[in-house]
Design a protein around this motif. Structure first.
Motif, PDB file in Angstrom:
ATOM      1  N   THR A 114       0.880  -1.166   0.000  1.00 39.70           N
ATOM      2  CA  THR A 114       0.000   0.000   0.000  1.00 39.70           C
ATOM      3  C   THR A 114       0.914   1.212   0.000  1.00 39.70           C
ATOM      4  O   THR A 114       1.721   1.383   0.908  1.00 39.70           O
ATOM      5  CB  THR A 114      -0.902   0.012   1.254  1.00 39.70           C
ATOM      6  OG1 THR A 114      -1.712  -1.167   1.230  1.00 39.70           O
ATOM      7  CG2 THR A 114      -1.808   1.231   1.265  1.00 39.70           C
ATOM      8  N   VAL A 115       0.791   2.026  -1.045  1.00 38.13           N
ATOM      9  CA  VAL A 115       1.608   3.222  -1.193  1.00 38.13           C
ATOM     10  C   VAL A 115       0.757   4.419  -0.780  1.00 38.13           C
ATOM     11  O   VAL A 115      -0.368   4.570  -1.251  1.00 38.13           O
ATOM     12  CB  VAL A 115       2.073   3.381  -2.667  1.00 38.13           C
ATOM     13  CG1 VAL A 115       2.927   4.626  -2.832  1.00 38.13           C
ATOM     14  CG2 VAL A 115       2.824   2.136  -3.128  1.00 38.13           C
ATOM     15  N   SER A 116       1.269   5.250   0.122  1.00 35.98           N
ATOM     16  CA  SER A 116       0.590   6.485   0.543  1.00 35.98           C
ATOM     17  C   SER A 116       1.403   7.655   0.026  1.00 35.98           C
ATOM     18  O   SER A 116       2.588   7.758   0.330  1.00 35.98           O
ATOM     19  CB  SER A 116       0.510   6.568   2.061  1.00 35.98           C
ATOM     20  OG  SER A 116      -0.148   5.431   2.579  1.00 35.98           O
ATOM     21  N   ILE A 165      -6.472   2.426  -6.881  1.00 42.01           N
ATOM     22  CA  ILE A 165      -5.978   3.780  -6.614  1.00 42.01           C
ATOM     23  C   ILE A 165      -7.126   4.591  -6.031  1.00 42.01           C
ATOM     24  O   ILE A 165      -8.277   4.467  -6.467  1.00 42.01           O
ATOM     25  CB  ILE A 165      -5.391   4.422  -7.894  1.00 42.01           C
ATOM     26  CG1 ILE A 165      -4.748   5.772  -7.577  1.00 42.01           C
ATOM     27  CG2 ILE A 165      -6.419   4.524  -8.993  1.00 42.01           C
ATOM     28  CD1 ILE A 165      -3.840   6.284  -8.681  1.00 42.01           C
ATOM     29  N   ASN A 166      -6.817   5.363  -5.013  1.00 39.86           N
ATOM     30  CA  ASN A 166      -7.826   6.205  -4.376  1.00 39.86           C
ATOM     31  C   ASN A 166      -7.175   7.542  -4.054  1.00 39.86           C
ATOM     32  O   ASN A 166      -6.021   7.597  -3.666  1.00 39.86           O
ATOM     33  CB  ASN A 166      -8.318   5.541  -3.091  1.00 39.86           C
ATOM     34  CG  ASN A 166      -9.387   6.363  -2.408  1.00 39.86           C
ATOM     35  OD1 ASN A 166     -10.475   6.534  -2.921  1.00 39.86           O
ATOM     36  ND2 ASN A 166      -9.049   6.905  -1.258  1.00 39.86           N
ATOM     37  N   THR A 213      -3.795   6.683  -2.217  1.00 40.05           N
ATOM     38  CA  THR A 213      -3.525   5.331  -1.739  1.00 40.05           C
ATOM     39  C   THR A 213      -3.514   4.430  -2.974  1.00 40.05           C
ATOM     40  O   THR A 213      -4.513   4.324  -3.666  1.00 40.05           O
ATOM     41  CB  THR A 213      -4.606   4.880  -0.737  1.00 40.05           C
ATOM     42  OG1 THR A 213      -4.693   5.853   0.307  1.00 40.05           O
ATOM     43  CG2 THR A 213      -4.280   3.527  -0.146  1.00 40.05           C
ATOM     44  N   ILE A 214      -2.363   3.840  -3.240  1.00 40.69           N
ATOM     45  CA  ILE A 214      -2.193   2.987  -4.423  1.00 40.69           C
ATOM     46  C   ILE A 214      -1.780   1.598  -3.950  1.00 40.69           C
ATOM     47  O   ILE A 214      -0.913   1.473  -3.079  1.00 40.69           O
ATOM     48  CB  ILE A 214      -1.126   3.568  -5.382  1.00 40.69           C
ATOM     49  CG1 ILE A 214      -1.558   4.969  -5.853  1.00 40.69           C
ATOM     50  CG2 ILE A 214      -0.884   2.636  -6.567  1.00 40.69           C
ATOM     51  CD1 ILE A 214      -0.536   5.688  -6.703  1.00 40.69           C
ATOM     52  N   VAL A 215      -2.406   0.569  -4.508  1.00 44.49           N
ATOM     53  CA  VAL A 215      -2.050  -0.807  -4.167  1.00 44.49           C
ATOM     54  C   VAL A 215      -1.374  -1.447  -5.379  1.00 44.49           C
ATOM     55  O   VAL A 215      -1.916  -1.409  -6.490  1.00 44.49           O
ATOM     56  CB  VAL A 215      -3.296  -1.630  -3.752  1.00 44.49           C
ATOM     57  CG1 VAL A 215      -2.909  -3.072  -3.431  1.00 44.49           C
ATOM     58  CG2 VAL A 215      -3.973  -0.987  -2.552  1.00 44.49           C
ATOM     59  N   GLY A 272     -11.372   1.968  -4.602  1.00 45.83           N
ATOM     60  CA  GLY A 272     -10.000   1.586  -4.330  1.00 45.83           C
ATOM     61  C   GLY A 272      -9.843   1.410  -2.829  1.00 45.83           C
ATOM     62  O   GLY A 272     -10.753   1.726  -2.058  1.00 45.83           O
ATOM     63  N   ARG A 273      -8.705   0.905  -2.431  1.00 51.23           N
ATOM     64  CA  ARG A 273      -8.424   0.710  -1.009  1.00 51.23           C
ATOM     65  C   ARG A 273      -8.265   2.061  -0.317  1.00 51.23           C
ATOM     66  O   ARG A 273      -7.693   2.989  -0.866  1.00 51.23           O
ATOM     67  CB  ARG A 273      -7.125  -0.082  -0.868  1.00 51.23           C
ATOM     68  CG  ARG A 273      -6.637  -0.180   0.569  1.00 51.23           C
ATOM     69  CD  ARG A 273      -5.375  -0.993   0.684  1.00 51.23           C
ATOM     70  NE  ARG A 273      -5.671  -2.394   0.394  1.00 51.23           N
ATOM     71  CZ  ARG A 273      -4.811  -3.384   0.615  1.00 51.23           C
ATOM     72  NH1 ARG A 273      -3.618  -3.126   1.089  1.00 51.23           N
ATOM     73  NH2 ARG A 273      -5.150  -4.629   0.327  1.00 51.23           N
ATOM     74  N   ILE A 274      -8.797   2.135   0.889  1.00 51.54           N
ATOM     75  CA  ILE A 274      -8.458   3.239   1.782  1.00 51.54           C
ATOM     76  C   ILE A 274      -7.715   2.606   2.943  1.00 51.54           C
ATOM     77  O   ILE A 274      -8.041   1.494   3.357  1.00 51.54           O
ATOM     78  CB  ILE A 274      -9.704   4.051   2.242  1.00 51.54           C
ATOM     79  CG1 ILE A 274     -10.762   3.153   2.866  1.00 51.54           C
ATOM     80  CG2 ILE A 274     -10.272   4.854   1.073  1.00 51.54           C
ATOM     81  CD1 ILE A 274     -11.913   3.907   3.508  1.00 51.54           C
ATOM     82  N   ALA A 275      -6.669   3.279   3.437  1.00 53.74           N
ATOM     83  CA  ALA A 275      -5.823   2.650   4.443  1.00 53.74           C
ATOM     84  C   ALA A 275      -5.199   3.664   5.382  1.00 53.74           C
ATOM     85  O   ALA A 275      -4.978   4.810   5.016  1.00 53.74           O
ATOM     86  CB  ALA A 275      -4.711   1.860   3.743  1.00 53.74           C
TER      87      ALA A 275
END
Length: 176
Positions: free
Chosen positions: A9-11, A38-39, A52-54, A156-159
């Protein structure tokens, strides 16, 4: 020795500028790395966006990409974390035909067991919302497919990270 591919997970904390999405996705594209999700949203810091990129890749590659992302003028800071280091969710919507009267009890059970939420109901259709891990959403999708899904969309994922992010302290200087 090459390291194995893992899900990261890239922030990315950025100023909100046009064209940045193209440049960031190009960094992955040049290396033939598929972006899983991507979010983009506001962050905990005023006037700063958080992306937030997975992605699935080897850690040495991940480090190089973070370096490339941070070279972008608008990027304030970029981080990457493993699955174990993050708390994450995805959200989705299902649109389903309302005239499934004879199967309604079964659908009601699926909704209850999955902790999905009914967002809207009318004569033609009803809409369900579900937040959770991707595996939970995929399970609900499989169960509802038997009844016919009119429309489906997933975010997309939120983290957030389990450890504190030093970005807030860093950005106090950025804001003044």
């Amino acid at each position: 020795m090459m390291s194995e591919n893992k899900l990261y997970t890239v922030s990315i904390y950025t100023e909100n500028n046009t064209g940045l999405l193209n440049r960031i996705s190009a960094i992955f594209q040049r290396r033939h790395i598929n972006i899983e999700s991507i979010n983009s949203s506001i962050s905990e810091i005023e006037n700063v966006s958080k992306w937030t990129i997975v992605v699935k890749l080897a850690e040495d590659q991940m480090k190089k990409i973070i370096g490339q992302i941070e070279k972008q003028v608008e990027v304030i800071k970029a981080y990457y974390h493993t699955e174990e280091e993050t708390i994450y969710q995805e959200s989705c919507l299902f649109k389903i035909k309302s005239d499934l009267q004879f199967e309604e009890r079964q659908i009601q059970n699926i909704i209850k067991e999955s902790n999905a939420r009914i967002v809207t109901v009318n004569k033609e259709f009803f809409v369900l919302e579900k937040s959770g891990r991707r595996s939970e959403i995929e399970l609900l999708h499989r169960e509802l497919s038997a009844f016919g899904i009119l429309q489906f969309t997933r975010s997309g994922r939120i983290a957030v990270t389990k450890t504190p992010m030093e970005i807030t302290k860093m950005l106090e200087a950025f804001q003044h």
